[in-house]
Motif scaffolding. Structure first.
Motif: not given
Length: 257
Positions: A99-102, A128-133, A156-166, A173-179
């Motif tokens: 499963i790969v999705a935004n 991709t999910v909200q950064k805080e989530v 087993e979860p791992k944060i791959i990187g963060y995504i700016s709202k831009g 309204k929030v930054d995101s993350a690749i998980i």
């Protein structure tokens, strides 16, 4: 020109570098079948179709369907709400798809619960999910939480990187993350029904001692709980957020005896 619908949580990812990073995290090859949720205008779909052997894309917004079918004739486009999707109807078997999705962020918790509890177990999940989530999902003691336990029980979860709202249009309204979620090779040894009933009771009263929550919301006798806590070498005043996943699993097993 498609105007994104706020009611569907549509924020189209347009940053080419981030799209590449998502695909890279999925470790795709031509033997892979990929399930994409919410392809939108197809920015991620394009890269997925170039790397994977088969792509199945589920899109709820009828306005986008025809254009997706024209742009990606080799991709199976399904018009449906993903929370009602039945993977077995499309021959998606355990360990046989990724499963790969935004995803629309408002469905994150429900989607993860549906995937882990109702669908054949995927080989890999990259979202991709909200950064805080994302930070909540990968949490460890003393910051454990119900969402973290719900995901870590199965993967087993791992944060791959963060995504700016831009990186999105329209800009959220929030930054995101690749998980990245890698399902466990073997099912967790605890009884899922008992485990989740227990952790929900344990987190039912915020900032309260675990033993008080379990006495009140799980119907346990304090003296019995104290004996179990002692066996696990846990302090009487421990709080739910201080227990690790393995401690919750051990506790659920002991409470079944």
């Amino acid at each position: 020109m498609i105007i994104p619908k706020k009611s569907l949580g549509q924020n189209f990812l347009i940053n080419a570098g981030i799209l590449e990073k998502i695909v890279s995290a999925a470790e795709l090859n031509r033997n892979d079948t990929v399930l994409e949720i919410g392809p939108g205008t197809g920015n991620l779909t394009k890269l997925l179709s170039e790397k994977a052997g088969q792509v199945i894309a589920i899109e709820k917004d009828r306005r986008l369907i025809e254009n997706l079918k024209i742009k990606f004739p080799a991709v199976k486009i399904i018009e449906e709400d993903v929370l009602g999707f039945k993977p077995e109807e499309y021959d998606l078997k355990e360990e046989a798809y990724k499963i790969v999705a935004n995803i629309p962020y408002y469905i994150t918790s429900n989607l993860l619960r549906t995937i882990f509890e109702e669908w054949p177990v995927p080989k890999l999940i990259v979202l991709t999910v909200q950064k805080e989530v994302a930070k909540r999902i990968v949490a460890k003691p003393p910051d454990m939480n119900l969402l973290a336990l719900s995901v870590q029980f199965y993967s087993e979860p791992k944060i791959i990187g963060y995504i700016s709202k831009g990186s999105f249009r329209p800009m959220p309204k929030v930054d995101s993350a690749i998980i990245k979620l890698t399902p466990h090779n073997q099912p967790t040894s605890a009884n899922p029904e008992m485990f989740f009933k227990l952790v929900k009771a344990g987190f039912s009263g915020k900032r309260k001692q675990l033993i008080n929550n379990l006495v009140k919301n799980f119907g346990m006798i304090r003296e019995d709980l104290l004996r179990i806590f002692e066996k696990m070498t846990m302090k009487q005043d421990v709080r739910a957020e201080n227990l690790s996943l393995n401690q919750w699993i051990e506790l659920s097993k002991l409470m079944e005896k």
